[in-house]
Each structure stands twice: as C-alpha cells, then as structure tokens.
Design an enzyme around this catalytic site. Structure first.
Site, mmCIF file in Angstrom:
data_model
loop_
_atom_site.group_PDB
_atom_site.id
_atom_site.type_symbol
_atom_site.label_atom_id
_atom_site.label_comp_id
_atom_site.label_asym_id
_atom_site.label_seq_id
_atom_site.Cartn_x
_atom_site.Cartn_y
_atom_site.Cartn_z
ATOM 1 N N GLY A 127 0.732 -1.128 0.110
ATOM 2 C CA GLY A 127 -0.113 -0.006 -0.189
ATOM 3 C C GLY A 127 0.878 1.300 -0.026
ATOM 4 O O GLY A 127 1.759 1.362 -0.904
ATOM 5 N N ASP A 128 0.642 2.269 0.748
ATOM 6 C CA ASP A 128 1.271 3.313 0.911
ATOM 7 C C ASP A 128 2.458 3.566 2.414
ATOM 8 O O ASP A 128 2.740 4.471 2.854
ATOM 9 C CB ASP A 128 0.440 4.460 1.032
ATOM 10 N N GLU A 129 2.652 1.967 2.566
ATOM 11 C CA GLU A 129 3.563 1.938 4.037
ATOM 12 C C GLU A 129 5.050 1.525 3.361
ATOM 13 O O GLU A 129 5.169 0.833 2.464
ATOM 14 C CB GLU A 129 3.136 0.981 4.703
#
Length: 285
Positions: free
Chosen positions: A199-201
C-alpha cells in the site's frame, strides 16, 4: 541505497585460483592415465564451478587454459598426429567445447539471479519487498552488531494518500508511490535498506553511530520525502516513526513493529511529523 546482499557474482581470485588448480590436477591425472582413456570431461567441472561462482569471462579464460593443459597432457604421454596442423585444430575444438560449457553455465546462473532479484522487488517502485527486507535486514543488523554500530529502523505511512486515488485516479496514486520511492532512495544512507511494505507504507533500515546521528538521518529522510511530494504538487504528507537501538538489536520483525507503533503515535497526534525514539536497549519481543 538498497544493499544487494544476495545474488552478486563473487569477485574473482579465490574462485579462479581454485578452478585453475582443478584444471591442473585434472591435467596431471590425464597425463598419468594416458591418452587411451578420455578424461577431458573432468575439465568441465572446474570450468562450470568458475562460471557459476565468478563470471563468464573468467570461465572462458579457464576454458582456454584447460584446452592447453589437455593438449600438453596428451602430447606428453606420447600422442602424435600425422600432421602438425591437427594439434591447433584440436586445441581450438576443445576450447570451443570448454568455453561453451562455461558460457551456458554462467548464463543459467545469471538468469536465475535475475529471477531471484525480481522476486525480491516491489513491482511498482523497484524497492525491496517485505520478505527481502526481513532477510537483508537480519544480515544488516548482525553486521552492525559486529561493528558495534547502532541500527535505525524507520516506518512511514503516507497521509491523505487515498484522496489522490479518489480524486485523480490510481495512475496518479502510482506516481506518488514512485516519487516516494525515489525520494527515499536518494536520501537513504549508503548501504541502508529501503522497502515498500505494501500500500502506502514504507520502511528503511540503516546503521548509525549515535542517537544524535540517527535522529538527524531520520529527520533528513522525512524532509527529503516531504520536499519531493511538494515538488510533485501532491496533497500528501508522511507520518514517520524512527527507532534507534545501539545494543543487541532483536529480530527485524520486532524492530519494525516498534517503529510502526511510533508511526501510529504520530498519526494520533495529528500526522505529518517525524517521531524519533532512542530505544537504548532492545524492545521486548
């Protein structure tokens, strides 16, 4: 930058020396047993070894040596041909056979390494994936311990990333992730590891000589990332948790969990900041 800690070619001399020794030992055996028994396939083992562990060029060089050793071993046992021109022809023929084996083995090894490297990378950003970060991170932590260096683990999550996907589409979201990856790679300490966890991690692991140095590096990473996002005109921020440990770091999974907890503290306080903590001792497993 990411440390390519797996799949690299071994640089040379010990492997080539062992391969050359194998060729010479085979030549002695070839001489001892005589030219009536063909043992030239034994030369292939040394050539394949060098091709696998060193490089294609080294294997081709060893193939040339093997062809000369083979010729001398047979000539010294009394093998003679009706024409002097036959010797160079046979030497060339052996060189082609030996060299082809070396070339093919090196090519197979390179293809395997390429496939392994692809399996370690995030397809969109090219960063390490979670599995590769765990594997390489354990080695980095162990190496830092041997050098009596501390370890910094950074865990970050993008703020308001979903709004980009919702308002501009997933192609724009992919561009944000790519920009973030480039910013992290550009700001990361040489020899450090940078990964997209999903994801956005994202996460990064690198060495630091002190808590002060670790904090400066973590904050510089955060500033470089925010500057890249502003430069791209993205309405996105980043919440970052950074944990520094200078004694007996535990497993990478534990370090990441603690850095993730720090990142969520930033989220709870209002997002967009970098929270650094000097762990002093290892966190509990």
């Amino acid at each position: 930058m990411d440390s390519a800690m797996e799949g690299r070619e071994t640089s040379g001399l010990p492997v080539v020396a062992l391969g050359a020794l194998g060729v010479l030992v085979t030549g002695v055996f070839d001489h001892w047993i005589g030219f009536d028994v063909r043992v030239f396939p034994l030369y292939f083992a040394s050539i394949a070894y060098v091709a696998w562990w060193c490089s294609r060029r080294a294997a081709i060089g060893l193939a040339f040596l093997a062809s000369l050793v083979w010729a001398y071993a047979n000539w010294s046992t009394g093998l003679r041909y009706p024409g002097a021109w036959i010797w160079p022809m046979n030497i060339m023929s052996q060189f082609v056979a030996f060299g082809l084996i070396g070339y093919l083995v090196a090519d197979v090894r390179r293809s395997l390494r390429a496939e392994q490297e692809v399996s370690r990378r995030d397809a969109l950003t090219g960063l390490l994936n979670r599995r590769a970060l765990y594997a390489d991170g354990e080695r980095l932590v162990a190496a830092a311990g041997r050098r009596r260096q501390g370890v910094v683990v950074v865990y970050l999550d993008l703020d308001n990333f979903k709004e980009v996907n919702d308002s501009r589409g997933h192609e724009a979201g992919d561009q944000v992730l790519t920009d973030v990856a480039r910013a992290l790679l550009g700001a990361a300490q040489k020899g450090g590891l940078v990964a997209r966890l999903g994801g956005d991690e994202f996460a990064a692991i690198f060495e630091a000589s002190s808590a002060e140095a670790a904090q400066r590096q973590a904050e510089a990473l955060h500033e470089a990332l925010l500057a890249r996002l502003r430069e791209g005109g993205w309405p996105v921020g980043a919440s970052l948790g950074a944990l520094y440990l200078r004694t007996a770091p535990p497993a990478v999974t534990v370090l990441l969990r603690e850095a993730d907890r720090l990142m969520y503290e930033v989220k709870a306080r209002g997002k967009g900041a970098c929270l650094f903590r000097d762990g002093v001792e290892s966190p509990p497993p």
